[in-house]
Design a protein around this motif. Structure first.
Motif, PDB file in Angstrom:
ATOM      1  N   ALA A 160       0.850  -1.195   0.000  1.00  0.00           N
ATOM      2  CA  ALA A 160       0.000   0.000   0.000  1.00  0.00           C
ATOM      3  C   ALA A 160       0.883   1.241   0.000  1.00  0.00           C
ATOM      4  O   ALA A 160       2.057   1.186   0.393  1.00  0.00           O
ATOM      5  N   ILE A 162       0.816   5.130   1.549  1.00  0.00           N
ATOM      6  CA  ILE A 162       0.132   6.020   2.499  1.00  0.00           C
ATOM      7  C   ILE A 162       0.672   7.428   2.257  1.00  0.00           C
ATOM      8  O   ILE A 162       1.887   7.632   2.221  1.00  0.00           O
ATOM      9  N   TYR A 199      -5.015  10.609   7.068  1.00  0.00           N
ATOM     10  CA  TYR A 199      -4.160   9.878   6.136  1.00  0.00           C
ATOM     11  C   TYR A 199      -4.986   9.553   4.903  1.00  0.00           C
ATOM     12  O   TYR A 199      -6.225   9.611   4.911  1.00  0.00           O
ATOM     13  N   TRP A 201      -4.735   6.530   1.697  1.00  0.00           N
ATOM     14  CA  TRP A 201      -3.959   5.338   1.352  1.00  0.00           C
ATOM     15  C   TRP A 201      -4.652   4.555   0.246  1.00  0.00           C
ATOM     16  O   TRP A 201      -5.837   4.747  -0.023  1.00  0.00           O
TER      17      TRP A 201
ATOM     18  N   PHE B 147      -7.481   2.632  10.814  1.00  0.00           N
ATOM     19  CA  PHE B 147      -6.559   2.143   9.775  1.00  0.00           C
ATOM     20  C   PHE B 147      -5.320   1.571  10.445  1.00  0.00           C
ATOM     21  O   PHE B 147      -4.752   2.171  11.345  1.00  0.00           O
ATOM     22  N   PRO B 150      -0.782  -2.154   6.150  1.00  0.00           N
ATOM     23  CA  PRO B 150      -0.465  -3.563   5.874  1.00  0.00           C
ATOM     24  C   PRO B 150       0.876  -4.002   6.455  1.00  0.00           C
ATOM     25  O   PRO B 150       1.045  -5.165   6.807  1.00  0.00           O
ATOM     26  N   ALA B 156      -3.965   4.453  12.698  1.00  0.00           N
ATOM     27  CA  ALA B 156      -4.802   5.645  12.860  1.00  0.00           C
ATOM     28  C   ALA B 156      -6.059   5.233  13.606  1.00  0.00           C
ATOM     29  O   ALA B 156      -6.637   4.183  13.312  1.00  0.00           O
ATOM     30  N   VAL B 185      -2.770   9.646  14.802  1.00  0.00           N
ATOM     31  CA  VAL B 185      -1.957   8.741  13.981  1.00  0.00           C
ATOM     32  C   VAL B 185      -0.701   8.392  14.772  1.00  0.00           C
ATOM     33  O   VAL B 185       0.021   9.273  15.223  1.00  0.00           O
TER      34      VAL B 185
END
Lengths: 431, 547
Positions: A160, A162, A199, A201, B147, B150, B156, B185
């Protein structure tokens, strides 16, 4: 004398002494008498101020928050200070500010976006409320954060990316982020990320081709450095596995040759050099495994033949991939082994001259093994004689009564001789 | 010539003398300055040590606070947050706030970089640089994961928590207790989860829920109650030495005497034996007695760092406070006595918050026992409670004052001792009965309920402040016999004591005074012949000397 002097002094100044003593008692008693009359503490009440509640103006700037206080009537007392408390996200931040008689402005360097309750007190006047700063436009550079440096093209999950677009004060901007992803085949994928919960992503798109994937994040006002993802080929899914030299004499000096060539993953990407290939064999005498790295897209293995005529099966493995079987043959070395019995007391046998499959005599020193067996093929004893010039003269020691047969082993050949009849039979020859 | 030499010598000597004096003076001055500097440094050192000590005392107990952080259901995330990682995050996040609390108290910012980074670090460095040292206490964190990256390096979440902030100087009166909701975060760095970014979505002072209690005014008006003090284990000994048999007997007595309500005291922190509170409530229900538990008994600090544990104690009591016997919750006994020491604004802010908490969580009306109705607290209370031990005339004014808030009024404490040996104010049982008669009539006129202090005279146990008069405030004697006041409660009229009665109560003092007088006379009677004997002896001795 001294005490007498003091008593005389006291006697002489009796009146003065009494006055001092009296005053002292008066003072002491006044402490107890006056204490009950001490006024009880009153709660602070608003004093009459020369000004009505001043006007407070708040403006949010790039550098912080500006509080402006203006007296609507009268003047500020220069001795008085305004106390400001911001209930910041990190806790209370309190400052004091001296005011000019005609009014003052002061900057508080708090720049965090979000809601911030404040309270400002000045004398008996107080103000309170909540500020709200919105994050500004994103500024360069954007810093896309990849959750992995590399990925295999054949895997389901891609890494991913971000992105936290920051404004000039380090607040996460709400600007949406455009993401451009350039695959190794130069195909460009574009997507737009919205910022939620500080954020944004997305998973990176997949590519069929191994190589470099470039990720570029940008907003209307900012751009970022190019991030790179190494797209690695998947595991070996197919290959060309063969034995360039699959048959060799069972001399122990000759070699077989194996080659794993053109390994590819599921998407036909070339497998990266350095990937390990495991060669392994199964069967009596060849229960082994050897690991070799891929080099320039192939992996080679050279191994000496088994010193006995035999057929073997070998495979190559890399990851979950297992190749087809390759057959290796160790063939018999000799073409002809002439012999003759020279005497029976002592039992003497002459071998040779031996000719191998190349039409040459075996090296001097090549061994001939003679097993002496009984009727049940049980080994009684073993003799080892070297060849010299392709010949060997074998003088047997006195043999036990149960000895009934002899087996000669040489270069993959077996010769069976029955002792009583002195007949010679070649038992088997493995091609 | 010699004379001039002598003159010169004397001049030199004087000069040397002056110089020596100057040197001594300068040396002395320097010594004084150095001494002052040393003392000021020493003072600063001790001040600093005291501040750090205070901070440690505030921060350390918070590590064991229950329910300070809970995780709500996670939103769907690319990766499931592993249990061990959740524990680590919980730990690091809590430590970050502990460090923040420490930094606000001491001004020491050295530990902040361990738990904060990026924008969050900028913020904590700014806030903790305030010149004014503050207390910043957080609790009730409710985290919901938005969140989890991965690769497990970024987390978050949304956090909703309560906080209290106040200046160390309580006279500033700037206590703020609020609930804040923020996005956070965290990023993993050097094996620690550091707060990197945060943004406040909402931040509001805890408000009072809009609650209506129909029939409350009538319930309060009809209250005829007792402030319960157990005879065998009075005051602080109630819960540790609680006897359910005694409670049962006493509640039966209350019921027989026609009382409808009973007020119980629950100290903070929770005492040993409080787990039997449920049994006490059940017994009250058997005798159809309404219960008014008074919380925070003996607590006088009003320290914001205690709030999390106080709320935790309340949360353990919520189920019990919802018991049908509990009709009213008294948050604090005589809170206005603490105004001077704890700071009036601090007490008001502290209790206002807890009133809201109790109302919201229990759905029951809340009051605070006060000697004088407080204009700020009274606005938040469902019932105005008064405590009165002065004259009935003074009570009339106070009841009138309390009625201006247009809320039910409860005379939560009143009483009159019947101790005839109390100097200089002995009372008879008749006077006690008369006092009750007058007070109850005033309460009836003001439509106020009442709770008397107390059921029994107390023969055993320690009294608060060692006040012996506390032993004689009962309606019944310690052996259970009725006093005259019971007749008043049963509706009989008591006549005012006549002159004979008023004089008769001083009989013990009259007897004592007579005894003292007789002793004095006896002393004089013995002393006079002794003096004569002494004079005689001295005269005789004088003659012998002359001879």
């Amino acid at each position: 004398m001294r005490f007498t002097g003091i008593s005389a002094f006291v006697k002489k100044r009796k009146r003065l002494f009494l006055i001092v003593l009296g005053l002292e008692l008066l003072l002491l008693s006044s402490v107890f008498i006056l204490k009950p009359f001490k006024p009880t503490e009153q709660l602070l009440t608003a004093a009459a101020l020369p000004l009505v509640k001043p006007e407070l103006t708040i403006s949010i700037t790039d550098d912080g928050v500006v509080f402006s206080l203006t007296p609507l009537r009268g003047q500020f007392d220069p001795q008085e200070e305004a106390k400001l408390t911001l209930s910041t996200v990190a806790g209370p931040y309190t400052t004091w500010h001296k005011l000019e008689p005609q009014g003052s402005s002061f900057l508080v360097p708090y720049v965090r976006a979000g809601k911030t309750p404040y309270s400002l007190s000045l004398g008996t006047h107080s103000f309170s409320g909540t500020l709200e700063r919105l994050p500004g436009e994103a500024v360069t550079p954007l810093e896309p954060l990849l959750t992995a440096r590399s990925a295999r093209v054949t895997k389901e999950d891609m890494p991913a990316v971000i992105v936290q677009p920051l404004d000039q004060n380090g607040n996460v901007s709400t600007s949406s982020v455009r993401l451009r992803v350039i695959n190794p085949d130069k195909q460009v994928a574009q997507t737009e990320l919205s910022v939620t919960s500080l954020y944004s992503w997305a998973y990176l798109p997949r590519s069929r081709l191994a190589g470099k994937q470039y990720i570029i994040a940008e907003t209307d006002t900012a751009t970022g450095e190019r991030a790179e993802l190494d797209l690695l080929p998947g595991e070996v899914a197919r290959s060309d596995f063969q034995a360039p030299v699959a048959e060799a004499p069972a001399s122990g000096r000759d070699t077989w040759s194996l080659r794993l060539n053109l390994p590819r993953d599921l998407l036909v990407n070339r497998i990266t050099d350095g990937t390990n290939v495991l060669f392994y064999g199964e069967g009596e005498g060849l229960d082994f495994f050897v690991t070799r790295p891929l080099n320039q897209g192939e992996s080679n293995l050279v191994l000496p033949t088994y010193p006995q005529a035999e057929v073997f099966s070998l495979r190559a493995q890399s990851g979950n991939y297992i190749s087809d079987t390759v057959t290796l043959v160790a063939s018999a070395l000799t073409q002809d082994i002439p012999y003759s019995w020279l005497s029976t007391q002592p039992l003497t046998l002459e071998l040779g001259p031996v000719i191998d499959s190349y039409g040459a005599i075996p090296d001097t020193g090549s061994e001939v093994k003679i097993d002496i067996l009984d009727d049940n093929n049980e080994l009684i004893s073993q003799l080892i004689n070297p060849l010299s010039g392709g010949k060997a003269l074998i003088v047997f020691p006195p043999l036990p009564a149960e000895a009934s047969q002899l087996v000669f082993r040489m270069a993959g050949e077996l010769i069976h001789l029955d002792l009583p009849e002195m007949q010679v039979n070649v038992l088997e020859t493995v091609p | 010539m010699r004379k001039s030499f002598e003159l010169e010598d004397s001049k030199t000597e004087r000069l040397v003398k002056n110089l020596l004096w100057l040197a001594f003076s300068l040396f002395g001055l320097a010594g004084m300055l150095l001494g002052l500097l040393g003392i000021s440094n020493l003072y600063a050192y001790f001040q600093r040590a005291q501040t750090v000590d205070t901070a440690i005392n505030v921060v350390s107990p918070r590590k064991s606070e229950t329910g300070r952080l809970i995780w709500l259901e996670d939103k769907p995330t690319p990766r499931v947050l592993e249990p061990f990682m959740r524990d680590q995050i919980t730990n690091d996040y809590r430590r970050a706030y502990e460090e923040l609390t420490y930094s606000f108290l001491t001004g020491d910012q050295s530990g902040l970089k361990t738990y904060f980074s990026d924008a969050a670090l900028t913020d904590v460095l700014l806030a903790s640089s305030s010149l004014e040292r503050q207390k910043f206490i957080d609790w009730d964190h409710q985290l919901s994961v938005d969140f989890y990256s991965p690769d497990g390096s970024v987390l978050a979440f949304r956090d909703s928590y309560q906080y209290a902030q106040t200046s160390l100087d309580r006279s500033q009166g700037d206590l703020r207790i609020a609930r804040r909701t923020q996005d956070v975060v965290l990023k993993q760095d050097e094996g620690l989860w550091k707060i990197s970014q945060w943004r406040v979505h909402s931040d509001y002072a805890i408000s009072q829920p809009e609650m209506l209690f129909p029939g409350l005014a009538e319930t309060v008006r009809q209250m005829r109650g007792i402030n319960y003090i157990a005879r065998s284990s009075p005051f602080n000994e109630l819960w540790p030495k609680l006897s359910l048999v005694e409670i049962n007997a006493d509640f039966a007595t209350l019921s027989r005497l026609g009382f409808t309500s009973v007020r119980l005291f629950i100290p903070y922190p929770s005492p040993e034996g409080l787990e039997q509170f449920a049994d006490v409530l059940d017994i009250a229900q058997i005798y159809d007695l309404q219960v008014i538990p008074t919380l925070l008994d003996t607590y006088t600090c009003y320290c914001v760092e205690d709030l999390p544990n106080i709320v935790a104690q309340f949360s353990q009591l919520y189920d019990l406070l919802e018991h049908p016997s509990v009709v009213l919750i008294d948050l604090k006994n005589e809170a206005d006595r603490d105004f001077e020491n704890a700071g009036i604004q601090q007490v008001r802010g502290f209790l206002s918050y807890l009133i809201s908490v109790l109302q919201r969580e229990t759905g029951k009306p809340v009051t605070v026992g006060l000697i004088e109705p407080d204009p700020v607290l009274s606005k938040r209370l469902d019932v105005i409670s008064l405590h009165h031990y002065l004259s009935p005339e003074a009570l009339k004014e106070r009841l009138e004052s309390a009625s201006t808030y247009n809320k039910p009024v409860l005379l939560e404490e009143f009483g009159f001792h019947s101790w005839e040996l109390k100097l200089p104010d002995p009372h008879t049982e008749r006077e006690q009965a008369l006092y009750y008669q007058e007070v109850l009539e005033l309460a009836r006129q003001a439509k106020a309920g009442w709770l008397a202090w107390t059921l029994y005279d107390l023969a055993e146990g320690d009294m608060p402040g060692g006040r012996r008069v506390e032993r004689h405030l009962g309606l019944l004697k310690s052996d259970g016999q009725s006093k005259e006041v019971i007749r008043v409660l049963q509706g009989e009229q008591v006549n005012a004591p006549g002159l004979k009665d008023k004089l008769w109560k001083f009989r013990y003092f009259a007897a004592a005074a007579l005894a003292v007088l007789l002793s004095l006379l006896l002393f004089i009677w013995i002393f006079k012949p002794l003096k004569k004997l002494k004079n005689l002896l001295s005269r005789k001795t004088g003659k012998e000397t002359e001879h």
